[in-house]
Design a protein around this motif. Structure first.
Motif, PDB file in Angstrom:
ATOM      1  N   ASN A 341     -42.887  -6.758  29.737  1.00 55.97           N
ATOM      2  CA  ASN A 341     -44.189  -6.280  28.939  1.00 55.97           C
ATOM      3  C   ASN A 341     -45.034  -8.609  28.900  1.00 55.97           C
ATOM      4  OD1 ASN A 341     -43.753  -4.311  27.906  1.00 55.97           O
ATOM      5  ND2 ASN A 341     -41.446  -4.818  28.173  1.00 55.97           N
ATOM      6  N   GLU A 342     -45.848  -8.488  28.693  1.00 53.84           N
ATOM      7  CA  GLU A 342     -46.533  -9.971  28.450  1.00 53.84           C
ATOM      8  C   GLU A 342     -45.687 -10.555  27.764  1.00 53.84           C
ATOM      9  OE1 GLU A 342     -50.357 -12.081  28.894  1.00 53.84           O
ATOM     10  OE2 GLU A 342     -50.690 -10.216  28.715  1.00 53.84           O
ATOM     11  N   HIS A 343     -45.101 -11.856  28.095  1.00 54.09           N
ATOM     12  CA  HIS A 343     -44.430 -12.514  27.593  1.00 54.09           C
ATOM     13  C   HIS A 343     -44.942 -13.647  26.221  1.00 54.09           C
ATOM     14  CE1 HIS A 343     -41.177 -15.244  26.175  1.00 54.09           C
ATOM     15  NE2 HIS A 343     -42.140 -16.622  26.210  1.00 54.09           N
ATOM     16  N   LEU A 344     -44.072 -13.676  25.226  1.00 54.45           N
ATOM     17  CA  LEU A 344     -44.834 -13.946  23.806  1.00 54.45           C
ATOM     18  C   LEU A 344     -44.330 -15.520  23.486  1.00 54.45           C
ATOM     19  CD1 LEU A 344     -47.450 -13.590  21.342  1.00 54.45           C
ATOM     20  CD2 LEU A 344     -45.320 -12.963  19.681  1.00 54.45           C
ATOM     21  N   PRO A 345     -44.849 -16.681  23.627  1.00 55.83           N
ATOM     22  CA  PRO A 345     -44.353 -18.184  23.587  1.00 55.83           C
ATOM     23  C   PRO A 345     -43.992 -18.532  21.266  1.00 55.83           C
ATOM     24  CG  PRO A 345     -46.202 -17.862  24.672  1.00 55.83           C
ATOM     25  CD  PRO A 345     -45.963 -17.199  24.111  1.00 55.83           C
ATOM     26  N   ALA A 346     -42.819 -19.284  21.738  1.00 54.12           N
ATOM     27  CA  ALA A 346     -42.468 -19.466  20.373  1.00 54.12           C
ATOM     28  C   ALA A 346     -43.351 -20.164  20.075  1.00 54.12           C
ATOM     29  CB  ALA A 346     -41.068 -19.753  20.332  1.00 54.12           C
ATOM     30  N   GLY A 347     -43.938 -20.897  18.604  1.00 56.80           N
ATOM     31  CA  GLY A 347     -44.486 -21.130  17.574  1.00 56.80           C
ATOM     32  C   GLY A 347     -44.444 -21.578  16.328  1.00 56.80           C
ATOM     33  N   ALA A 348     -44.238 -23.185  15.851  1.00 57.80           N
ATOM     34  CA  ALA A 348     -44.223 -22.947  14.401  1.00 57.80           C
ATOM     35  C   ALA A 348     -44.554 -24.184  13.869  1.00 57.80           C
ATOM     36  CB  ALA A 348     -42.309 -23.944  14.465  1.00 57.80           C
ATOM     37  N   TYR A 349     -45.048 -24.549  12.577  1.00 59.04           N
ATOM     38  CA  TYR A 349     -45.426 -25.258  12.335  1.00 59.04           C
ATOM     39  C   TYR A 349     -44.990 -25.547  10.408  1.00 59.04           C
ATOM     40  CZ  TYR A 349     -50.076 -25.957  10.691  1.00 59.04           C
ATOM     41  OH  TYR A 349     -51.358 -27.089   9.624  1.00 59.04           O
ATOM     42  N   VAL A 350     -45.765 -26.818  10.069  1.00 55.01           N
ATOM     43  CA  VAL A 350     -44.731 -27.039   9.423  1.00 55.01           C
ATOM     44  C   VAL A 350     -45.992 -27.726   8.339  1.00 55.01           C
ATOM     45  CG1 VAL A 350     -43.382 -29.121   8.115  1.00 55.01           C
ATOM     46  CG2 VAL A 350     -43.172 -28.104  10.308  1.00 55.01           C
ATOM     47  N   ASN A 351     -46.472 -27.315   6.908  1.00 52.18           N
ATOM     48  CA  ASN A 351     -47.356 -27.925   6.214  1.00 52.18           C
ATOM     49  C   ASN A 351     -46.729 -28.060   4.725  1.00 52.18           C
ATOM     50  OD1 ASN A 351     -49.882 -29.385   6.081  1.00 52.18           O
ATOM     51  ND2 ASN A 351     -50.754 -27.076   5.067  1.00 52.18           N
ATOM     52  N   PHE A 352     -46.656 -29.611   4.431  1.00 48.78           N
ATOM     53  CA  PHE A 352     -46.429 -29.539   2.683  1.00 48.78           C
ATOM     54  C   PHE A 352     -46.835 -31.287   2.521  1.00 48.78           C
ATOM     55  CE2 PHE A 352     -42.253 -31.426   5.353  1.00 48.78           C
ATOM     56  CZ  PHE A 352     -42.467 -32.349   4.575  1.00 48.78           C
ATOM     57  N   ARG A 353     -46.700 -31.355   1.395  1.00 54.08           N
ATOM     58  CA  ARG A 353     -47.823 -32.114   0.496  1.00 54.08           C
ATOM     59  C   ARG A 353     -45.875 -32.664  -0.311  1.00 54.08           C
ATOM     60  NH1 ARG A 353     -52.475 -34.965   0.324  1.00 54.08           N
ATOM     61  NH2 ARG A 353     -53.508 -33.101   1.707  1.00 54.08           N
ATOM     62  N   PHE A 354     -46.370 -33.929  -0.361  1.00 57.03           N
ATOM     63  CA  PHE A 354     -45.794 -34.484  -1.805  1.00 57.03           C
ATOM     64  C   PHE A 354     -46.418 -35.523  -1.807  1.00 57.03           C
ATOM     65  CE2 PHE A 354     -42.738 -35.496   1.829  1.00 57.03           C
ATOM     66  CZ  PHE A 354     -42.772 -36.359   1.833  1.00 57.03           C
ATOM     67  N   GLY A 355     -46.917 -35.914  -3.528  1.00 53.79           N
ATOM     68  CA  GLY A 355     -46.978 -37.056  -3.831  1.00 53.79           C
ATOM     69  C   GLY A 355     -48.436 -37.367  -2.581  1.00 53.79           C
ATOM     70  N   ARG A 356     -48.426 -39.081  -2.269  1.00 48.74           N
ATOM     71  CA  ARG A 356     -49.343 -38.913  -0.996  1.00 48.74           C
ATOM     72  C   ARG A 356     -49.349 -39.090  -0.014  1.00 48.74           C
ATOM     73  NH1 ARG A 356     -46.291 -43.660  -2.694  1.00 48.74           N
ATOM     74  NH2 ARG A 356     -45.231 -44.759  -0.355  1.00 48.74           N
ATOM     75  N   VAL A 357     -47.674 -38.061   0.810  1.00 51.73           N
ATOM     76  CA  VAL A 357     -47.541 -38.393   1.469  1.00 51.73           C
ATOM     77  C   VAL A 357     -47.866 -36.337   2.566  1.00 51.73           C
ATOM     78  CG1 VAL A 357     -45.405 -37.868   3.085  1.00 51.73           C
ATOM     79  CG2 VAL A 357     -45.353 -39.219   1.182  1.00 51.73           C
ATOM     80  N   LEU A 358     -48.406 -36.610   3.557  1.00 47.43           N
ATOM     81  CA  LEU A 358     -49.225 -35.218   4.058  1.00 47.43           C
ATOM     82  C   LEU A 358     -48.249 -34.713   5.396  1.00 47.43           C
ATOM     83  CD1 LEU A 358     -50.678 -32.708   4.416  1.00 47.43           C
ATOM     84  CD2 LEU A 358     -52.208 -33.867   5.804  1.00 47.43           C
TER      85      LEU A 358
END
Length: 515
Positions: A341-358
């Motif tokens: 079976n074709e292998h599916l790599p692992a991926g992660a994503y982080v996206n949040f904002r607080f005040g002036r920080v992204l």
């Protein structure tokens, strides 16, 4: 199946404390076949890269070595680099031990203990075991730390059936032959990977991987890597000197009765009388004839380990990978067959904002054995942050940034801060591994870390993540989303083309692009 090709450093089994990555890149101009292998070390105080560049199968290979930390290693200031028979499996105990990675890679069966071997090896590289870099070029010393060392090697194939890709590279202490650090010359970034899981007669996996070259020519060396590591579990004989294995079409049920014949020849070379199918010449072999192309398997003390570079199979050129099966046979009896079976790599994503920080982070990992590629885009810190940390809490309150739990780590782990290598920190201490946030106004960079697992029993997926102030208090928080379960779509171009070797193609530039 939803498949996203992640350009991460490649192949296959176990979380790494030392890692090596491989890139196959095609060049423009006169040499479209050039292949570059980039080896990344990040463990035991050793940090840096080893690059292997071969323009075509008949050319020499250029070796570029730049490692930091040799001056802090034990020993008599004499260290050697070797390539071994097998890849290292970092989810196992002592992954760099000779029992785990095998002996020095010696596909030609040369007698390396013969009188005069060293002198003959240095004067004629073909008289030397392929993996014996140290005898050919001499040892590394502490004076070589952070210094570019270059060699030309005439017996170090990056392409072809004797390729070193997929095997481990080990840094060895020469006064007592202790292996100090190791990693893997692994499957290329832009790769197509198939995995088959054995569970009846055997326990373990077979992995078949192939790079997506920009050109396809069936007559060229295509470097499909085949790795097999199995343990017999059905109570049958523990030792069988010769077993067959083959690639077929069909369906892998318990009886293995629904299999077609072994995959046949490519039409472009079928029947060519000038080329004989053999271990070193694959072009006229049936595609699925692994026994002929790679040699028979051997079951020794209930274990089978094999690795083969098939320079004819070429998974990329297959119109479909459906119904591909690998079977293992004892004479004419099939011991077990498994669906690929074709292998599916692992991926992660982080996206949040607080005040002036992204905070925008992307992580990708081809397999547990590979280092994780990261790309960071954090703005608005204004020198007020001390760290970015992943926690182990199951029910965090992201509104108040409470109930985050403890800093994520393996049970019983002890954090030892080491500015040289990222594997010395707790798993959750991301800041030092991605370039450091303390004193930064912004953090925009990318690189590799062998201590940010996306797979395995302890990983960062679906865990709370926070930016800490200088006093250690939580400033803002979010979640490390599993890319494939994220409620939003990560920037697709990031996952379709993660150019992780922008930095490491330049020797010694495994530094972070920090603004």
């Amino acid at each position: 199946m939803k498949v996203v090709v992640l350009l991460v450093i490649s192949t296959l089994l176990g979380y790494a404390t030392a890692q090596v990555g491989t890139v196959f890149e095609t060049s423009g101009g006169r040499h479209p076949e050039q292949v570059q292998v980039a080896t990344h070390f990040d463990s035991n105080g050793v940090l840096g890269n080893v690059h292997l560049l071969q323009r075509r199968p008949t050319d020499h290979t250029k070796i570029q070595i730049q490692l930091q930390g040799l001056n802090s290693l034990p020993g008599n200031n004499q260290y050697g680099l070797y390539i071994t028979e097998f890849a290292a499996c970092f989810d196992q105990a002592n992954p760099c031990s000779p029992a785990a990675i095998g002996n020095t890679f010696n596909p030609d069966g040369l007698n390396i203990s013969r009188a005069g071997y060293a002198e003959q090896c240095r004067s004629n590289h073909s008289e030397c075991a392929v993996g014996d870099l140290t005898t050919r070029h001499g040892p590394l010393t502490a004076n070589d730390s952070n210094t570019l060392v270059e060699y030309r090697d005439f017996n170090l194939p990056v392409v072809g059936s004797r390729s070193v890709v997929g095997r481990a590279m080990v840094l060895r202490r020469l006064d007592n032959d202790e292996n100090l650090a190791c990693g893997n010359n692994d499957i290329p970034t832009n790769a197509r990977i198939l995995v088959g899981v054995f569970s009846r007669a055997f326990s373990g996996e077979i992995t078949i991987a192939h790079p997506r070259y920009d050109y396809i020519d069936y007559t060229k060396n295509e470097n499909t890597i085949i790795m097999l590591d199995l343990e017999r579990i059905d109570g049958g004989p523990a030792n069988i000197p010769t077993l067959g294995w083959q690639l077929q079409r069909g369906f892998a049920d318990e009886t293995c009765s629904r299999l077609d014949a072994v995959l046949g020849q490519r039409p472009v070379v079928a029947g060519d009388p000038s080329v004989t199918c053999s271990r070193t010449e694959h072009r006229t072999c049936p595609l699925g004839a692994l026994t002929t192309k790679c040699g028979p398997l051997s079951l020794v003390n209930n274990r089978i380990r094999a690795m083969c570079t098939d320079n004819q199979l070429g998974l990329v050129s297959f119109s479909t990978l459906d119904r591909l099966v690998v079977s293992i046979t004892d004479s004419s009896t099939i011991l077990e067959c498994v669906q690929l079976n074709e292998h599916l790599p692992a991926g992660a994503y982080v996206n949040f904002r607080f005040g002036r920080v992204l905070v925008n982070l992307v992580f990708s990992q081809l397999s547990p054995k590979e280092p994780t590629y990261y790309r960071t885009y954090v703005i608005g810190l204004n020198e007020e942050a001390s760290n970015i940390v992943v926690y182990d809490g199951d029910n965090p309150d992201l509104t108040t940034c409470t109930n985050l739990g403890n800093v994520l780590d393996r049970p019983g782990s002890i954090a030892v801060s080491n500015p040289n290598t990222s594997d010395q920190y707790r798993i959750g201490d991301l800041g030092p591994k991605i370039g450091g946030v303390e004193g930064r106004r912004h953090l925009r960079n990318h690189g590799l870390s062998s201590a940010i697992p996306l797979t395995g029993s302890v990983n960062i997926l679906d865990k709370p993540i926070a930016v800490l102030r200088q006093d250690g208090s939580v400033w803002g928080c979010g979640i490390v989303e599993d890319y494939y379960n994220a409620p939003y779509e990560a920037p697709r171009e990031v996952f379709d083309y993660l150019d992780i070797w922008v930095a490491s193609r330049c020797p010694g530039s495994q530094t972070h692009h920090v603004v």
